[in-house]
Scaffold this motif. Structure first.
Motif, PDB file in Angstrom:
ATOM      1  N   SER A 281      56.227  36.249  40.100  1.00 45.54           N
ATOM      2  CA  SER A 281      55.193  35.808  39.167  1.00 45.54           C
ATOM      3  C   SER A 281      53.881  36.484  39.569  1.00 45.54           C
ATOM      4  CB  SER A 281      55.031  34.284  39.221  1.00 45.54           C
ATOM      5  OG  SER A 281      53.895  33.891  38.482  1.00 45.54           O
ATOM      6  N   GLN A 282      53.160  36.994  38.600  1.00 47.66           N
ATOM      7  CA  GLN A 282      51.921  37.703  38.891  1.00 47.66           C
ATOM      8  C   GLN A 282      50.679  36.845  38.643  1.00 47.66           C
ATOM      9  OE1 GLN A 282      54.413  39.198  36.937  1.00 47.66           O
ATOM     10  NE2 GLN A 282      55.206  40.194  38.761  1.00 47.66           N
ATOM     11  N   ARG A 283      50.857  35.563  38.409  1.00 49.13           N
ATOM     12  CA  ARG A 283      49.711  34.693  38.151  1.00 49.13           C
ATOM     13  C   ARG A 283      48.741  34.691  39.321  1.00 49.13           C
ATOM     14  NH1 ARG A 283      52.299  29.392  35.182  1.00 49.13           N
ATOM     15  NH2 ARG A 283      52.577  30.401  33.176  1.00 49.13           N
ATOM     16  N   GLY A 284      49.249  34.783  40.533  1.00 52.01           N
ATOM     17  CA  GLY A 284      48.389  34.805  41.713  1.00 52.01           C
ATOM     18  C   GLY A 284      47.538  36.053  41.818  1.00 52.01           C
ATOM     19  N   LEU A 285      47.866  37.089  41.070  1.00 56.98           N
ATOM     20  CA  LEU A 285      47.055  38.306  41.050  1.00 56.98           C
ATOM     21  C   LEU A 285      46.071  38.305  39.879  1.00 56.98           C
ATOM     22  CD1 LEU A 285      49.852  40.905  41.855  1.00 56.98           C
ATOM     23  CD2 LEU A 285      48.105  40.023  43.407  1.00 56.98           C
ATOM     24  N   VAL A 286      46.435  37.616  38.813  1.00 53.97           N
ATOM     25  CA  VAL A 286      45.577  37.560  37.628  1.00 53.97           C
ATOM     26  C   VAL A 286      44.287  36.807  37.939  1.00 53.97           C
ATOM     27  CG1 VAL A 286      45.383  36.587  35.301  1.00 53.97           C
ATOM     28  CG2 VAL A 286      47.461  37.794  35.971  1.00 53.97           C
ATOM     29  N   VAL A 287      44.421  35.667  38.603  1.00 54.50           N
ATOM     30  CA  VAL A 287      43.262  34.802  38.843  1.00 54.50           C
ATOM     31  C   VAL A 287      42.172  35.490  39.668  1.00 54.50           C
ATOM     32  CG1 VAL A 287      42.513  32.626  39.872  1.00 54.50           C
ATOM     33  CG2 VAL A 287      44.594  32.691  38.490  1.00 54.50           C
ATOM     34  N   PRO A 288      42.471  36.053  40.847  1.00 55.73           N
ATOM     35  CA  PRO A 288      41.377  36.702  41.590  1.00 55.73           C
ATOM     36  C   PRO A 288      40.812  37.931  40.886  1.00 55.73           C
ATOM     37  CG  PRO A 288      43.455  36.945  42.767  1.00 55.73           C
ATOM     38  CD  PRO A 288      43.711  36.039  41.618  1.00 55.73           C
TER      39      PRO A 288
ATOM     40  N   ILE B 126      38.437  36.440  38.327  1.00 55.24           N
ATOM     41  CA  ILE B 126      37.276  35.841  39.000  1.00 55.24           C
ATOM     42  C   ILE B 126      36.335  36.947  39.465  1.00 55.24           C
ATOM     43  CG2 ILE B 126      36.558  34.617  41.097  1.00 55.24           C
ATOM     44  CD1 ILE B 126      38.979  32.770  40.672  1.00 55.24           C
ATOM     45  N   GLY B 127      36.898  38.033  40.002  1.00 53.29           N
ATOM     46  CA  GLY B 127      36.080  39.171  40.406  1.00 53.29           C
ATOM     47  C   GLY B 127      35.352  39.804  39.238  1.00 53.29           C
ATOM     48  N   THR B 128      36.028  39.900  38.093  1.00 56.03           N
ATOM     49  CA  THR B 128      35.381  40.460  36.907  1.00 56.03           C
ATOM     50  C   THR B 128      34.206  39.594  36.472  1.00 56.03           C
ATOM     51  OG1 THR B 128      37.425  41.500  36.154  1.00 56.03           O
ATOM     52  CG2 THR B 128      35.741  41.122  34.493  1.00 56.03           C
ATOM     53  N   ALA B 129      34.427  38.287  36.396  1.00 56.25           N
ATOM     54  CA  ALA B 129      33.359  37.370  35.988  1.00 56.25           C
ATOM     55  C   ALA B 129      32.216  37.389  37.001  1.00 56.25           C
ATOM     56  CB  ALA B 129      33.920  35.963  35.821  1.00 56.25           C
ATOM     57  N   ALA B 130      32.549  37.383  38.286  1.00 60.06           N
ATOM     58  CA  ALA B 130      31.511  37.406  39.318  1.00 60.06           C
ATOM     59  C   ALA B 130      30.724  38.720  39.261  1.00 60.06           C
ATOM     60  CB  ALA B 130      32.130  37.220  40.697  1.00 60.06           C
TER      61      ALA B 130
ATOM     62  N   SER C 266      41.815  46.471  38.549  1.00 63.29           N
ATOM     63  CA  SER C 266      43.033  45.705  38.824  1.00 63.29           C
ATOM     64  C   SER C 266      43.529  44.998  37.569  1.00 63.29           C
ATOM     65  CB  SER C 266      42.814  44.722  39.971  1.00 63.29           C
ATOM     66  OG  SER C 266      41.915  43.708  39.610  1.00 63.29           O
ATOM     67  N   CYS C 267      42.619  44.549  36.715  1.00 65.21           N
ATOM     68  CA  CYS C 267      43.041  43.925  35.447  1.00 65.21           C
ATOM     69  C   CYS C 267      43.744  44.939  34.549  1.00 65.21           C
ATOM     70  CB  CYS C 267      41.833  43.332  34.715  1.00 65.21           C
ATOM     71  SG  CYS C 267      41.178  41.831  35.465  1.00 65.21           S
TER      72      CYS C 267
ATOM     73  N   VAL D  31      32.900  34.434  28.300  1.00 63.13           N
ATOM     74  CA  VAL D  31      33.860  33.714  27.445  1.00 63.13           C
ATOM     75  C   VAL D  31      35.107  34.571  27.240  1.00 63.13           C
ATOM     76  CG1 VAL D  31      34.238  32.860  25.088  1.00 63.13           C
ATOM     77  CG2 VAL D  31      32.155  32.239  26.322  1.00 63.13           C
ATOM     78  N   LEU D  32      34.914  35.868  27.049  1.00 61.15           N
ATOM     79  CA  LEU D  32      36.061  36.770  26.917  1.00 61.15           C
ATOM     80  C   LEU D  32      36.863  36.842  28.211  1.00 61.15           C
ATOM     81  CD1 LEU D  32      34.503  39.633  24.765  1.00 61.15           C
ATOM     82  CD2 LEU D  32      36.145  37.888  24.046  1.00 61.15           C
ATOM     83  N   CYS D  33      36.200  36.709  29.355  1.00 61.93           N
ATOM     84  CA  CYS D  33      36.933  36.652  30.635  1.00 61.93           C
ATOM     85  C   CYS D  33      37.821  35.415  30.677  1.00 61.93           C
ATOM     86  CB  CYS D  33      35.959  36.623  31.809  1.00 61.93           C
ATOM     87  SG  CYS D  33      35.326  38.229  32.283  1.00 61.93           S
ATOM     88  N   ALA D  34      37.321  34.296  30.158  1.00 62.20           N
ATOM     89  CA  ALA D  34      38.130  33.071  30.128  1.00 62.20           C
ATOM     90  C   ALA D  34      39.337  33.257  29.212  1.00 62.20           C
ATOM     91  CB  ALA D  34      37.284  31.888  29.667  1.00 62.20           C
ATOM     92  N   ALA D  35      39.142  33.905  28.071  1.00 59.51           N
ATOM     93  CA  ALA D  35      40.271  34.175  27.169  1.00 59.51           C
ATOM     94  C   ALA D  35      41.262  35.134  27.819  1.00 59.51           C
ATOM     95  CB  ALA D  35      39.755  34.757  25.853  1.00 59.51           C
ATOM     96  N   GLU D  36      40.743  36.111  28.547  1.00 59.97           N
ATOM     97  CA  GLU D  36      41.608  37.060  29.254  1.00 59.97           C
ATOM     98  C   GLU D  36      42.392  36.349  30.359  1.00 59.97           C
ATOM     99  OE1 GLU D  36      41.170  41.315  31.647  1.00 59.97           O
ATOM    100  OE2 GLU D  36      39.406  40.394  30.760  1.00 59.97           O
ATOM    101  N   LEU D  37      41.762  35.370  31.001  1.00 60.82           N
ATOM    102  CA  LEU D  37      42.453  34.592  32.028  1.00 60.82           C
ATOM    103  C   LEU D  37      43.620  33.816  31.422  1.00 60.82           C
ATOM    104  CD1 LEU D  37      42.663  33.505  34.925  1.00 60.82           C
ATOM    105  CD2 LEU D  37      41.043  31.716  34.255  1.00 60.82           C
ATOM    106  N   ALA D  38      43.388  33.198  30.270  1.00 64.66           N
ATOM    107  CA  ALA D  38      44.471  32.454  29.606  1.00 64.66           C
ATOM    108  C   ALA D  38      45.622  33.389  29.234  1.00 64.66           C
ATOM    109  CB  ALA D  38      43.929  31.741  28.368  1.00 64.66           C
ATOM    110  N   ALA D  39      45.294  34.544  28.663  1.00 66.06           N
ATOM    111  CA  ALA D  39      46.336  35.502  28.291  1.00 66.06           C
ATOM    112  C   ALA D  39      47.047  36.051  29.529  1.00 66.06           C
ATOM    113  CB  ALA D  39      45.729  36.641  27.479  1.00 66.06           C
ATOM    114  N   GLY D  40      46.298  36.302  30.587  1.00 67.50           N
ATOM    115  CA  GLY D  40      46.888  36.825  31.814  1.00 67.50           C
ATOM    116  C   GLY D  40      47.820  35.825  32.482  1.00 67.50           C
TER     117      GLY D  40
END
Length: 149
Positions: free
Chosen positions: A10-17, A20-24, A50-51, A110-119
């Protein structure tokens, strides 16, 4: 990033950081002290890279065969680049209308949040079903032999 992603079920553990890095990086580029801008731009560049690597990996890893991977890639990239091409115009228009970068940055977050959901959905350990082409009808002999009798 694709090498790391390939080693996990599962790649969910790579999507989140990555997101988060993109938003930060976005937030730090605008709101952090000016002297720290190079650091935030570096964080933003690594995270967006990475995204992108994950997005391309998902198209290949979720496809059962090369044909489905090609179709998925063609669809995702053509639609994705078409939608993304409006981004700079929208951000520029928001900046011109408000005279500030705050609203455009909030839109990007907001687009980062949508990208997080899709990721997170794309990071699930599954494959798309295989698409088998319909069976070809049997070739019919349409040649008529006429006898002269």
């Amino acid at each position: 990033m694709p090498v790391l992603a390939h080693r996990r079920p599962s790649q969910r553990g790579l999507v989140v950081p990555s997101l988060i890095g993109t938003a930060a990086g976005l937030a730090g580029s605008l709101w952090a002290p000016l002297g720290s801008a190079p650091f935030w731009v570096l964080v933003l560049g690594v995270s967006q890279g990475s995204c992108l690597g994950l997005a391309i990996f998902f198209m290949l890893a979720r496809a059962p065969d090369a044909g489905v991977a090609a179709s998925l890639s063609a669809f995702a990239q053509s639609v994705g680049y078409l939608v993304a091409s409006a981004g700079p115009l929208v951000v520029g228009l928001l900046h011109s209308a408000t005279g500030s970068w705050n609203l455009p940055l909030v839109l990007l977050l907001v687009l980062c949040a949508a990208e997080l959901a899709a990721g997170l959905l794309a990071g699930r350990p599954l494959q798309l079903p295989s698409v088998t082409p319909p069976a070809a009808p049997e070739a019919r002999n349409t040649t008529r032999v006429s006898g002269t009798g």
